[in-house]
Design an enzyme around this catalytic site. Structure first.
Site, short mmCIF file in Angstrom:
data_model
loop_
_atom_site.label_atom_id
_atom_site.label_comp_id
_atom_site.label_asym_id
_atom_site.label_seq_id
_atom_site.Cartn_x
_atom_site.Cartn_y
_atom_site.Cartn_z
CD GLU A 82 2.46 4.52 -1.63
OE1 GLU A 82 3.55 4.47 -2.23
OE2 GLU A 82 2.38 4.76 -0.41
CD GLN A 115 5.41 -3.33 4.95
OE1 GLN A 115 5.67 -4.51 4.96
NE2 GLN A 115 5.55 -2.59 3.84
CD GLU A 152 1.73 1.64 2.35
OE1 GLU A 152 2.81 2.26 2.47
OE2 GLU A 152 1.42 0.99 1.34
O1 AHR Z 1 5.50 0.33 3.35
C1 AHR Z 1 6.59 0.48 2.47
C2 AHR Z 1 6.19 1.10 1.14
O2 AHR Z 1 5.75 2.41 1.37
C3 AHR Z 1 5.02 0.46 0.43
O3 AHR Z 1 5.41 -0.61 -0.37
C4 AHR Z 1 4.50 1.57 -0.42
O4 AHR Z 1 3.12 1.46 -0.66
C5 AHR Z 1 4.86 2.83 0.34
O5 AHR Z 1 5.46 3.77 -0.45
#
Ligand code: AHR
Length: 490
Positions: free
Chosen positions: A172, A348, A291
């Protein structure tokens, strides 16, 4: 209502890369400490990994896990997490205001991933880190031996190279919150040079450049164009990230949020193809949706958590049944783009916005979102098929008019799998499969995830409140996720 689902064997979308069922472990909250790793836990193995968690991860079927971040990676010194554990530094972890003990690092995670039947998808630090350090990490992990870095790995107990194939060039980097945030020009150059050095150290690797943190970023679009302009030929994938939430408690609208994911993917594909045309390149840029998930339940609670703790309970969303329906729709959307999206990571995996929850020192259980992911990962492998649904539509708030039923058919060996979500909050759908070109179809299984209460959750005390049950093979119940498996004879 009726839902007619059409798929024709002559019209495949593309092969599903198994990495579409990837996930993510970041050094954040209790994902690592108290999640996958807890020496002293009754189920801990000789390396301190929780076997109860490993069993759930293996059941989920996750072929690749992104690591170690996330925002964390942008301040991470990878050497901190290697070698003698008693000498590893405790550090102020600035991305999440926590204390990082470094008791788990690259060596341990590689070992955990093997136990989880998974591959590591490694992210390098391009925030505070340099392209040279990124190359060093590739050399440490993948070089056979005979150099200082590869011999250091061998001395640390890993004779054979890790053979990590998939690498993220930072995280990011368009976000002002990112440690070492860069402009598109700065990042595009750094990504180009890091990719070159990393591929010189191991030409067999594939690398992912950072796209936008989400499609609502003010720089979305121009970021992708400018970054790719500088590193198109050096990188193999461009990343996308997106999180969803039912912030206004409007379930009908929330169930339509996969339209946003769909449009995001289409836009990024178009940008990649525009850059390809301008560059007269032969190469197609693939996408890594590394993500994606629901993330909103824990936002307020997180503001109350004191800084500088080891493994604070951050981002611990407790998922409802309706969140599982959304995750189901998002999975179907990713599969509809299987020709272009080759990697995707449910963000996650454990405790942190995760399908698997644990009590530190106690139980582990599956959240509601565990089930659609497990069923898709287990049965929707192979060839994604173009799928049309003929059914009534409904108003999904800001997403507009959408079909009540979202579905995808996947040819998997001698089986055809249909995944379907009925988003109607009122009506069951009578299923009429029109699956052409596979000969006679025999229904092997209809499994559905259904709960009267859209806000039902699974907890340590009641871990099976929401779980799949057998369906009748004919009905997609109102607000339900469905897995239908057919055997065909042609
Ligand atoms: O997944 C949580 C956070 O979300 C990660 O660290 C980041 O890449 C995103 O903003």
């Amino acid at each position: 209502m009726r839902a007619k689902i059409f798929a024709d064997r002559a019209f495949p979308i593309g092969e599903i890369d198994p990495r579409l069922y990837g996930s993510f472990i970041e050094h954040l909250g209790r994902a690592v400490y108290g999640g996958i790793y807890e020496p002293g836990h009754p189920t801990a193995d000789e390396e301190g990994f929780r076997k109860d968690v490993l069993d759930l991860v293996k059941k989920l079927g996750v072929p690749i896990v992104r690591y170690p971040g996330g925002n964390f990676v942008s301040g991470y010194r990878w050497e901190d997490g290697t070698g003698d554990k008693s000498k590893r530094p405790r550090r102020a972890e600035l991305a999440w205001n926590s204390i990082e003990t470094n008791q788990v690092g690259i060596d341990e995670f590689q070992s955990w991933a093997k136990k989880a039947d998974s591959q590591v998808m490694m992210a390098v630090n391009l925030g505070t880190g340099t392209p040279r350090e990124a190359g060093d990490l590739v050399e440490y992990c993948n070089f056979p031996g005979g150099t200082e870095l590869s011999d250091r790995r061998r001395k640390n107990g890993f004779e054979k190279p890790f053979g990590i194939r998939t690498w993220c060039l930072g995280n990011e980097m368009d976000g002002p919150w990112q440690i070492g945030h860069k402009t598109a020009e700065e990042y595009g150059r750094a990504a180009c040079e890091a990719a070159k050095i990393m591929k010189l150290a191991d030409p067999s690797i594939e690398v992912i450049a950072c796209g936008s943190s989400h499609s609502g970023m003010p720089t979305f679009g121009t970021w992708e164009m400018e970054v790719l302009d500088r590193c198109y030929e050096q990188v193999d994938y461009l990343s996308l990230h997106s999180y969803y939430g039912n912030r206004s408690n409007d379930t009908a609208e929330y169930l339509g949020c996969c339209r946003d994911m769909d449009e995001f993917i289409r836009s990024v594909e178009a940008i990649c193809d525009a850059v390809k045309a301008v560059k007269r390149s032969d190469k197609t840029m693939y996408l890594s949706f590394d993500e994606w998930n629901v993330w909103f339940h824990s936002n307020d609670a997180d503001k109350q958590i004191a800084p500088w703790q080891v493994a604070p309970p951050l981002l611990e969303d407790i998922y409802t049944f309706e969140d599982a329906l959304v995750v189901g729709c998002l999975l179907i959307t990713l599969l509809k783009h299987a020709d272009r999206v080759k990697i995707a990571c449910l963000a996650q995996l454990v405790n942190v916005i995760a399908p698997i929850m644990t009590e530190t020192g106690g139980r582990a259980w599956a959240q509601t979102i565990f089930w659609p992911f497990l069923q898709a990962s287990a049965h929707a492998r192979g060839r994604a098929m173009l799928t049309r649904v003929d059914c009534p539509s409904y108003q999904a708030g800001k997403y507009g008019e959408m079909p009540a039923v979202e579905a995808i058919a996947v040819e998997n060996g001698g089986e055809l799998t249909v995944l379907a979500v009925n988003r109607s909050l009122e009506e069951d759908a009578e299923l009429e499969p029109d699956l052409r070109g596979w000969g006679n179809m025999t229904l092997l299984e209809h499994s559905q995830l259904y709960c009267e209460d859209l806000k039902a959750v699974n907890t340590a005390a009641d871990p099976e409140r929401v779980k799949p049950e057998a369906g009748d093979g004919k009905t997609l119940r109102r607000h339900s996720w469905n897995l239908l498996r057919y055997r065909f004879d042609q």
